[in-house]
Design a protein around this motif. Structure first.
Motif, PDB file in Angstrom:
ATOM      1  N   VAL A 147     143.108  73.633  62.265  1.00 39.32           N
ATOM      2  CA  VAL A 147     142.898  72.360  62.697  1.00 39.32           C
ATOM      3  C   VAL A 147     144.231  71.588  63.162  1.00 39.32           C
ATOM      4  CG1 VAL A 147     141.930  70.015  62.576  1.00 39.32           C
ATOM      5  CG2 VAL A 147     140.592  72.106  61.368  1.00 39.32           C
ATOM      6  N   LEU A 148     144.962  71.620  62.338  1.00 38.80           N
ATOM      7  CA  LEU A 148     146.358  70.995  62.761  1.00 38.80           C
ATOM      8  C   LEU A 148     147.080  71.229  64.000  1.00 38.80           C
ATOM      9  CD1 LEU A 148     148.039  70.568  59.255  1.00 38.80           C
ATOM     10  CD2 LEU A 148     147.096  68.812  60.700  1.00 38.80           C
ATOM     11  N   ARG A 149     146.907  73.011  64.229  1.00 44.81           N
ATOM     12  CA  ARG A 149     147.440  73.384  65.620  1.00 44.81           C
ATOM     13  C   ARG A 149     146.562  72.914  66.916  1.00 44.81           C
ATOM     14  NH1 ARG A 149     147.658  78.139  62.236  1.00 44.81           N
ATOM     15  NH2 ARG A 149     145.526  78.998  63.280  1.00 44.81           N
ATOM     16  N   GLN A 150     145.137  72.765  66.433  1.00 44.92           N
ATOM     17  CA  GLN A 150     144.411  72.361  67.722  1.00 44.92           C
ATOM     18  C   GLN A 150     144.840  70.840  68.117  1.00 44.92           C
ATOM     19  OE1 GLN A 150     140.380  73.134  65.928  1.00 44.92           O
ATOM     20  NE2 GLN A 150     140.359  74.986  66.820  1.00 44.92           N
ATOM     21  N   ARG A 151     145.049  70.040  66.773  1.00 44.85           N
ATOM     22  CA  ARG A 151     145.219  68.622  67.293  1.00 44.85           C
ATOM     23  C   ARG A 151     146.669  68.511  67.682  1.00 44.85           C
ATOM     24  NH1 ARG A 151     141.280  67.612  68.015  1.00 44.85           N
ATOM     25  NH2 ARG A 151     141.775  65.701  68.588  1.00 44.85           N
ATOM     26  N   SER A 152     147.466  69.395  67.408  1.00 50.05           N
ATOM     27  CA  SER A 152     148.835  69.026  68.044  1.00 50.05           C
ATOM     28  C   SER A 152     148.783  69.515  69.636  1.00 50.05           C
ATOM     29  CB  SER A 152     150.036  70.334  67.457  1.00 50.05           C
ATOM     30  OG  SER A 152     150.286  69.909  66.022  1.00 50.05           O
ATOM     31  N   ALA A 153     147.989  70.332  69.873  1.00 50.78           N
ATOM     32  CA  ALA A 153     147.432  71.020  71.173  1.00 50.78           C
ATOM     33  C   ALA A 153     147.081  69.888  71.992  1.00 50.78           C
ATOM     34  CB  ALA A 153     146.720  72.261  71.366  1.00 50.78           C
ATOM     35  N   VAL A 154     146.026  69.103  71.361  1.00 51.81           N
ATOM     36  CA  VAL A 154     145.399  68.162  72.188  1.00 51.81           C
ATOM     37  C   VAL A 154     146.322  66.777  72.453  1.00 51.81           C
ATOM     38  CG1 VAL A 154     143.808  66.099  71.789  1.00 51.81           C
ATOM     39  CG2 VAL A 154     143.042  68.573  71.356  1.00 51.81           C
ATOM     40  N   ILE A 155     147.451  66.522  71.319  1.00 53.24           N
ATOM     41  CA  ILE A 155     148.310  65.463  71.656  1.00 53.24           C
ATOM     42  C   ILE A 155     149.140  66.155  72.729  1.00 53.24           C
ATOM     43  CG2 ILE A 155     150.416  64.378  70.604  1.00 53.24           C
ATOM     44  CD1 ILE A 155     148.635  64.639  68.087  1.00 53.24           C
ATOM     45  N   VAL A 173     136.269  69.902  69.543  1.00 55.76           N
ATOM     46  CA  VAL A 173     137.554  69.994  70.167  1.00 55.76           C
ATOM     47  C   VAL A 173     137.243  71.323  71.369  1.00 55.76           C
ATOM     48  CG1 VAL A 173     138.380  71.881  68.865  1.00 55.76           C
ATOM     49  CG2 VAL A 173     140.115  70.672  70.037  1.00 55.76           C
ATOM     50  N   GLY A 174     138.002  70.953  72.605  1.00 57.56           N
ATOM     51  CA  GLY A 174     137.742  72.025  73.651  1.00 57.56           C
ATOM     52  C   GLY A 174     136.537  71.892  74.424  1.00 57.56           C
ATOM     53  N   PHE A 209     135.124  68.922  75.666  1.00 57.19           N
ATOM     54  CA  PHE A 209     135.277  67.821  76.580  1.00 57.19           C
ATOM     55  C   PHE A 209     136.119  68.165  77.883  1.00 57.19           C
ATOM     56  CE2 PHE A 209     134.229  65.744  72.474  1.00 57.19           C
ATOM     57  CZ  PHE A 209     133.113  65.076  73.023  1.00 57.19           C
ATOM     58  N   HIS A 210     135.805  67.692  78.931  1.00 62.21           N
ATOM     59  CA  HIS A 210     136.561  67.993  80.207  1.00 62.21           C
ATOM     60  C   HIS A 210     137.836  67.655  80.178  1.00 62.21           C
ATOM     61  CE1 HIS A 210     135.004  64.001  81.494  1.00 62.21           C
ATOM     62  NE2 HIS A 210     136.489  64.094  82.331  1.00 62.21           N
ATOM     63  N   ALA A 211     138.348  66.793  79.139  1.00 64.00           N
ATOM     64  CA  ALA A 211     139.600  66.311  79.112  1.00 64.00           C
ATOM     65  C   ALA A 211     139.979  66.143  77.771  1.00 64.00           C
ATOM     66  CB  ALA A 211     139.874  64.635  79.722  1.00 64.00           C
ATOM     67  N   PRO A 212     141.152  66.229  77.205  1.00 66.00           N
ATOM     68  CA  PRO A 212     141.461  66.083  75.782  1.00 66.00           C
ATOM     69  C   PRO A 212     140.700  64.768  74.959  1.00 66.00           C
ATOM     70  CG  PRO A 212     143.452  66.619  77.181  1.00 66.00           C
ATOM     71  CD  PRO A 212     142.447  66.275  78.061  1.00 66.00           C
ATOM     72  N   MET A 213     140.269  65.023  73.888  1.00 63.25           N
ATOM     73  CA  MET A 213     139.695  63.943  73.157  1.00 63.25           C
ATOM     74  C   MET A 213     140.685  63.506  71.919  1.00 63.25           C
ATOM     75  SD  MET A 213     137.308  61.749  72.770  1.00 63.25           S
ATOM     76  CE  MET A 213     135.584  62.297  73.213  1.00 63.25           C
ATOM     77  N   LEU A 214     141.393  62.247  71.993  1.00 62.85           N
ATOM     78  CA  LEU A 214     142.275  62.123  71.092  1.00 62.85           C
ATOM     79  C   LEU A 214     141.590  61.370  70.013  1.00 62.85           C
ATOM     80  CD1 LEU A 214     144.989  60.986  73.380  1.00 62.85           C
ATOM     81  CD2 LEU A 214     145.362  62.918  71.936  1.00 62.85           C
ATOM     82  N   THR A 215     142.470  61.109  68.753  1.00 63.02           N
ATOM     83  CA  THR A 215     141.865  60.189  67.730  1.00 63.02           C
ATOM     84  C   THR A 215     142.807  59.192  68.066  1.00 63.02           C
ATOM     85  OG1 THR A 215     143.494  61.005  66.141  1.00 63.02           O
ATOM     86  CG2 THR A 215     141.384  62.083  66.073  1.00 63.02           C
ATOM     87  N   PRO A 216     142.453  57.706  67.630  1.00 65.61           N
ATOM     88  CA  PRO A 216     143.182  56.673  67.742  1.00 65.61           C
ATOM     89  C   PRO A 216     144.929  56.887  67.098  1.00 65.61           C
ATOM     90  CG  PRO A 216     141.120  56.023  66.800  1.00 65.61           C
ATOM     91  CD  PRO A 216     141.262  57.484  66.784  1.00 65.61           C
TER      92      PRO A 216
END
Length: 331
Positions: free
Chosen positions: A217-225, A298-299, A301-308
């Motif tokens: 999950v942390l790798r996925q979140r890093s990729a989204v950022i 994750v993955g 949505f057509h654009a990255p979805m960030l948390t606040p």
């Protein structure tokens, strides 16, 4: 143990409430895992009370997600599988049926004892098993462990209870690790990410142990950022669900984007899905609705979805190493 025996749907209590109030039109709302029981429960209610029962077919993600439209058509709504939220403004018409589990947790807790590395163990679970934490405590103490069951903030009904969006009952600074009693993955994953401590899952339904691994999950979140660093146009998503609406946070994030020379627009909707957002051409989204959306979907949505918090990293307001899990907290 069969599914009917595993959970207490409190049919006798429901019938008593209906007779005491004299209500004639009743609503039932279930999370996905319990919907298959809805017809039998509705039939039992109607036969015992003579009322008309309407079953919500909408998705239900928690006590934050009351079926507001159905509430307008019924005198009472019975909401299954979740505990009351203190800030729910519509709850005067709602009875929360917590659907406690009858499954014995003793065997799986005994199985966990040799796998626990620490001395001071934090116990956490969902509302279905909070009444079993005393059994778990007794077993761990018999094996020389110290147990901590913390009260959470005002959104948490019981000590040791965690929600998918609130881990305030897992804030004991002196805990060595946590033992989560339950079958799901997301709640203990959230605790692992929020506390940076080891979390062991003790699943009483299959008598199995699993250790939470948050690295994927942390790798996925890093990729989204990383994909959002150069974004110029953001869509800030706000849910209109009673317990998820965070418009004030969305407005703060919009102002933050403006301060950094980025464009941001606020979108409101009830159910947030990839299809709902497809027509909005933005570089990235920021989710202020249910915190699970950004992680679970994750993955999709057509654009990255960030948390606040991830949005703050993108704008340079927060350091990467200060990334924390998004929560909807109370007082």
């Amino acid at each position: 143990m069969s599914e009917i025996e595993a959970f207490d749907f409190q049919l006798a209590r429901i019938i008593s409430v209906i007779k005491d109030t004299g209500a004639k039109v009743i609503g039932l709302q279930f999370p996905e895992g319990f919907k298959r029981r809805s017809l039998g429960i509705a039939s039992g209610i109607e036969s015992e009370t003579g009322t008309s029962v309407i079953i919500s077919g909408n998705p239900c993600f928690g006590a934050c997600d009351l079926d507001v439209a159905l509430l307008n058509d019924v005198e009472i709504l019975f909401h299954f599988g979740h505990a009351h939220l203190d800030d729910n403004k519509l709850s005067q018409k709602v009875y929360f049926i917590e659907t406690r589990s009858a499954v014995d947790v003793k065997d799986v807790v005994k199985l966990a004892v040799p796998e626990l590395r620490g001395q001071k163990i934090g116990l956490i679970t969902t509302v279905q098993h909070v009444h079993k934490l005393e059994d778990a405590t007794s077993i761990l103490r018999e094996h020389g462990k110290e147990c901590v069951i913390c009260s959470g903030d005002s959104k948490i009904a019981y000590p040791g209870q965690v929600l998918g969006c609130n881990f305030s009952a897992a804030r004991e600074e002196m805990c060595d690790e946590y033992l989560y009693i339950g079958s799901g993955q997301f709640h203990p994953l959230g605790v692992s990410l929020a506390t940076k401590r080891r979390v062991l899952i003790a699943d009483p339904f299959v008598n199995e142990l699993r250790e939470v691994d948050s690295s994927r999950v942390l790798r996925q979140r890093s990729a989204v950022i990383a994909k959002s660093i150069d974004a110029e146009v953001f869509g800030i998503v706000v849910s209109t669900k009673p317990g998820q609406e965070r418009m004030a946070l969305a407005e703060e994030l919009k102002e933050m984007a403006k301060k950094h020379g980025r464009n941001a627009y606020v979108f409101t909707m009830d159910l947030v899905t990839p299809d709902q957002l497809l027509q909005f051409k933005v570089d990235a989204f920021v989710n202020t609705a249910c915190p699970r959306l950004a992680v679970d979907e994750v993955g999709r949505f057509h654009a990255p979805m960030l948390t606040p918090m991830e949005f703050e990293i993108v704008l340079g307001e927060r350091e990467w190493e200060d990334l924390i899990f998004d929560e909807i907290t109370g007082e």
